[in-house]
Design a protein around this motif. Structure first.
Motif, PDB file in Angstrom:
ATOM      1  N   ARG A  76       0.847  -1.225  -0.029  1.00 41.98           N
ATOM      2  CA  ARG A  76      -0.170  -0.163  -0.008  1.00 41.98           C
ATOM      3  C   ARG A  76       0.931   1.515  -0.219  1.00 41.98           C
ATOM      4  N   PRO A  77       0.467   2.464  -0.468  1.00 42.41           N
ATOM      5  CA  PRO A  77       1.221   3.712  -0.483  1.00 42.41           C
ATOM      6  C   PRO A  77       1.560   3.964   1.029  1.00 42.41           C
ATOM      7  N   GLY A  78       2.771   4.472   1.091  1.00 48.13           N
ATOM      8  CA  GLY A  78       3.168   4.628   2.526  1.00 48.13           C
ATOM      9  C   GLY A  78       4.033   3.604   3.134  1.00 48.13           C
ATOM     10  N   ASP A  79       3.551   2.273   2.773  1.00 49.08           N
ATOM     11  CA  ASP A  79       4.413   1.165   3.485  1.00 49.08           C
ATOM     12  C   ASP A  79       5.883   1.372   3.379  1.00 49.08           C
ATOM     13  N   ARG A  80       6.689   0.525   4.321  1.00 54.25           N
ATOM     14  CA  ARG A  80       8.069   0.708   4.247  1.00 54.25           C
ATOM     15  C   ARG A  80       8.162  -0.795   3.642  1.00 54.25           C
ATOM     16  N   VAL A  81       9.074  -0.970   2.669  1.00 53.38           N
ATOM     17  CA  VAL A  81       9.200  -2.301   1.940  1.00 53.38           C
ATOM     18  C   VAL A  81      10.910  -2.413   1.740  1.00 53.38           C
ATOM     19  N   LEU A  82      11.061  -3.640   1.815  1.00 51.15           N
ATOM     20  CA  LEU A  82      12.629  -4.272   1.659  1.00 51.15           C
ATOM     21  C   LEU A  82      12.485  -5.204   0.552  1.00 51.15           C
ATOM     22  N   ASP A  83      13.327  -4.981  -0.678  1.00 52.66           N
ATOM     23  CA  ASP A  83      13.379  -6.206  -1.508  1.00 52.66           C
ATOM     24  C   ASP A  83      14.691  -6.592  -1.204  1.00 52.66           C
ATOM     25  N   SER A  91       4.123   1.710  -6.872  1.00 47.09           N
ATOM     26  CA  SER A  91       2.793   1.798  -5.983  1.00 47.09           C
ATOM     27  C   SER A  91       2.450   2.680  -4.842  1.00 47.09           C
ATOM     28  N   GLY A  92       3.705   3.704  -4.655  1.00 44.39           N
ATOM     29  CA  GLY A  92       3.687   4.663  -3.565  1.00 44.39           C
ATOM     30  C   GLY A  92       4.384   4.006  -2.202  1.00 44.39           C
ATOM     31  N   ALA A  93       4.994   3.124  -2.224  1.00 43.52           N
ATOM     32  CA  ALA A  93       5.653   2.623  -1.080  1.00 43.52           C
ATOM     33  C   ALA A  93       7.214   3.118  -0.786  1.00 43.52           C
ATOM     34  N   SER A  94       7.681   3.295   0.205  1.00 43.10           N
ATOM     35  CA  SER A  94       9.010   3.622   0.425  1.00 43.10           C
ATOM     36  C   SER A  94       9.893   2.290   0.472  1.00 43.10           C
ATOM     37  N   VAL A  95      10.529   2.198  -0.426  1.00 41.84           N
ATOM     38  CA  VAL A  95      11.484   1.060  -0.837  1.00 41.84           C
ATOM     39  C   VAL A  95      12.791   1.063  -0.570  1.00 41.84           C
ATOM     40  N   VAL A  96      13.538   0.027  -0.015  1.00 39.34           N
ATOM     41  CA  VAL A  96      14.699  -0.211   0.126  1.00 39.34           C
ATOM     42  C   VAL A  96      15.279  -1.221  -0.763  1.00 39.34           C
ATOM     43  N   ALA A  97      16.081  -1.365  -1.658  1.00 35.80           N
ATOM     44  CA  ALA A  97      16.535  -2.297  -2.336  1.00 35.80           C
ATOM     45  C   ALA A  97      18.021  -2.667  -1.857  1.00 35.80           C
ATOM     46  N   GLY A  98      18.130  -4.112  -1.452  1.00 36.42           N
ATOM     47  CA  GLY A  98      19.401  -4.601  -0.864  1.00 36.42           C
ATOM     48  C   GLY A  98      19.842  -5.791  -1.679  1.00 36.42           C
ATOM     49  N   VAL A 102      13.657  -8.709  10.132  1.00 36.15           N
ATOM     50  CA  VAL A 102      13.614  -7.318   9.858  1.00 36.15           C
ATOM     51  C   VAL A 102      12.059  -6.886   9.453  1.00 36.15           C
ATOM     52  N   CYS A 103      11.080  -8.147   9.439  1.00 42.69           N
ATOM     53  CA  CYS A 103       9.593  -7.675   9.188  1.00 42.69           C
ATOM     54  C   CYS A 103       8.815  -7.371  10.531  1.00 42.69           C
ATOM     55  N   ARG A 104       8.331  -6.224  10.599  1.00 41.48           N
ATOM     56  CA  ARG A 104       7.423  -6.003  11.786  1.00 41.48           C
ATOM     57  C   ARG A 104       6.382  -6.984  11.964  1.00 41.48           C
ATOM     58  N   ASP A 138      12.242  -5.565  12.936  1.00 40.64           N
ATOM     59  CA  ASP A 138      10.909  -4.853  12.939  1.00 40.64           C
ATOM     60  C   ASP A 138      10.742  -3.876  11.953  1.00 40.64           C
ATOM     61  N   GLU A 139      11.871  -3.611  11.125  1.00 41.69           N
ATOM     62  CA  GLU A 139      11.830  -2.343  10.351  1.00 41.69           C
ATOM     63  C   GLU A 139      10.748  -2.068   9.191  1.00 41.69           C
ATOM     64  N   PHE A 140      10.329  -3.100   8.721  1.00 37.78           N
ATOM     65  CA  PHE A 140       9.594  -3.002   7.214  1.00 37.78           C
ATOM     66  C   PHE A 140       8.332  -3.513   7.459  1.00 37.78           C
ATOM     67  N   ASP A 141       7.399  -3.028   6.586  1.00 42.61           N
ATOM     68  CA  ASP A 141       5.932  -3.627   6.591  1.00 42.61           C
ATOM     69  C   ASP A 141       5.788  -4.927   5.660  1.00 42.61           C
ATOM     70  N   THR A 142       6.669  -4.850   4.621  1.00 45.48           N
ATOM     71  CA  THR A 142       6.835  -5.893   3.774  1.00 45.48           C
ATOM     72  C   THR A 142       8.245  -6.255   3.490  1.00 45.48           C
ATOM     73  N   VAL A 143       8.679  -7.468   3.419  1.00 44.25           N
ATOM     74  CA  VAL A 143       9.897  -7.919   3.149  1.00 44.25           C
ATOM     75  C   VAL A 143       9.690  -9.003   1.991  1.00 44.25           C
ATOM     76  N   MET A 144      10.305  -8.551   0.783  1.00 39.40           N
ATOM     77  CA  MET A 144       9.934  -9.495  -0.281  1.00 39.40           C
ATOM     78  C   MET A 144      11.159  -9.780  -1.135  1.00 39.40           C
ATOM     79  N   SER A 145      11.151 -10.850  -1.952  1.00 45.57           N
ATOM     80  CA  SER A 145      12.339 -11.337  -2.568  1.00 45.57           C
ATOM     81  C   SER A 145      11.804 -11.952  -4.124  1.00 45.57           C
ATOM     82  N   CYS A 146      12.453 -11.524  -5.248  1.00 48.56           N
ATOM     83  CA  CYS A 146      11.845 -12.072  -6.388  1.00 48.56           C
ATOM     84  C   CYS A 146      13.161 -12.874  -6.736  1.00 48.56           C
TER      85      CYS A 146
END
Length: 278
Positions: A49-56, A71-78, A141-143, A114-122
Motif C-alpha cells: 500500500r502507499p506509504g508502506d516501508r518495503v525491503l526488496d 505503488s507509492g511505497a517507501s522502498v529499500v533495494a538491498g 526485519v519484518c514487523r 521489525d523495520e519493514f511492513d513488507t519484506v520480499m524477494s523475487c
C-alpha cells in the motif's frame, strides 16, 4: 578462536565469490528481457500500500523494488552485488520511481528488527547459500503482522532443472550451502519459517518465455548474460569436451521444454509464497 577466525574468513571469501558471480555477464538485461513480469507479480501478491516501508532482498537491479516504489511505497533495494544498482537507478529514473539502494548480505542484513511492513524477494534470496540464516533475517526485519513474500524457481521447473544440468560441471558447493531451488518447495520454506509466520499462501505458477529463436539461442544467451551459467563454463573452460557436452545438455533441456512452432516457447515454473509474521 582460530576456528572462529577461519569460519569468518571462509564466509567472507564465499560472499566475495557470490558477489563476483552475479556481476558477470549482464543480469539487468536478462531481468528486463526475460523475467520483467515477475516483479510486478510479486508486488501485487504482497498487497503493498502507499506509504508502506518495503525491503526488496537480493534485489538485483530492482525488478520488484521499482514496481513497489511506483505503488507509492517507501522502498529499500538491498543486494550483495552493488554493481547491479547502476542499471536499477537508470531504470528507476526512467519511470519516476524513488528507490533507496543499499549493499546488503541477505544472511546478515544491516537493518533494524521489525523495520519493514513488507519484506520480499523475487528469485533473489533463494541464491544465498545458507537458507536458515536468510529466513531468519527475513523474519527479523519484518514487523509483527507484516508480510513476507517470495517468488522462487521450483526444483522441477525449467530453471531448477537448468541448475541440476549444470551441477556436474560446477565446482563443489561449500560446506553447508543448500541448492537454491529448494526455496521453490513449500514444505522447505514452511520449515525455515516454522512457527514464526502464519497465513501462508503458496501457489505454483509459470512464466511464459518466448524471446528465443531456438534452444541453442537460449543457451547462448545465458552463456553470455547469466552469472551462474558463465561461472560454470569458466570452471570447465580448459576441457573442450566438457564444454561441448554442457552445450548439448543445455540445448537439449530447452528442447524438452519447448512447445513452440517456428521459435522456442517455454513455461518456467515458480512458487509464489506469502506469509504474515506473528
Amino acid at each position: 578462536m582460530d576456528d572462529t577466525i577461519d569460519a569468518v574468513h571462509a564466509d567472507r571469501e564465499l560472499k566475495n565469490k557470490h558477489r563476483a558471480m552475479w556481476a558477470l555477464g549482464d543480469y539487468p538485461a536478462l531481468a528486463t528481457d526475460i523475467i520483467a513480469d515477475l516483479g510486478p507479480t510479486l508486488v501485487q501478491a504482497s498487497r503493498i500500500r502507499p506509504g508502506d516501508r518495503v525491503l526488496d532482498v537480493a534485489a538485483g537491479s530492482g525488478n520488484a523494488a521499482i514496481p513497489a516504489a511506483l505503488s507509492g511505497a517507501s522502498v529499500v533495494a538491498g543486494d550483495l552485488t552493488p554493481e547491479l544498482f547502476d542499471a536499477g537507478r537508470r531504470r528507476a529514473a526512467e519511470v519516476g520511481a524513488h528507490v533507496e539502494w543499499q549493499q546488503a548480505d541477505a544472511e546478515a542484513m544491516p537493518f533494524a528488527d521489525d523495520e519493514f511492513d513488507t519484506v520480499m524477494s523475487c528469485v533473489g534470496v533463494m541464491f544465498a547459500p545458507h537458507h536458515q540464516a536468510s529466513a531468519d533475517e527475513l523474519v527479523r526485519v519484518c514487523r509483527p503482522g507484516g508480510t513476507i513474500s517470495l517468488l522462487s524457481w521450483t526444483p522441477e521447473g525449467f530453471i531448477g532443472q537448468m541448475f541440476a544440468t549444470m551441477k556436474p560441471y560446477a565446482p563443489p558447493p561449500p560446506p553447508g550451502a543448500q541448492p537454491p531451488p529448494l526455496w521453490g518447495r513449500e514444505d522447505h520454506v514452511r520449515a525455515l519459517f516454522s512457527h514464526r509466520v502464519t497465513d501462508v499462501v503458496a501457489t505454483r505458477k509459470t512464466l511464459r518465455v518466448d524471446q528465443f529463436r531456438s534452444p541453442e539461442d537460449f543457451r547462448d544467451y545465458f552463456k553470455t548474460r547469466y552469472g551462474p551459467t558463465i561461472a560454470v563454463y569458466r570452471n570447465i573452460a580448459g576441457d573442450p569436451d566438457r564444454v561441448a557436452a554442457l552445450d548439448r545438455e543445455l540445448a537439449d533441456l530447452a528442447r524438452r521444454y519447448d512447445y513452440g512452432t517456428g521459435s522456442t516457447v517455454m513455461n518456467w515454473e515458480y512458487l509464489l509464497l506469502t506469509a504474515r509474521k506473528w
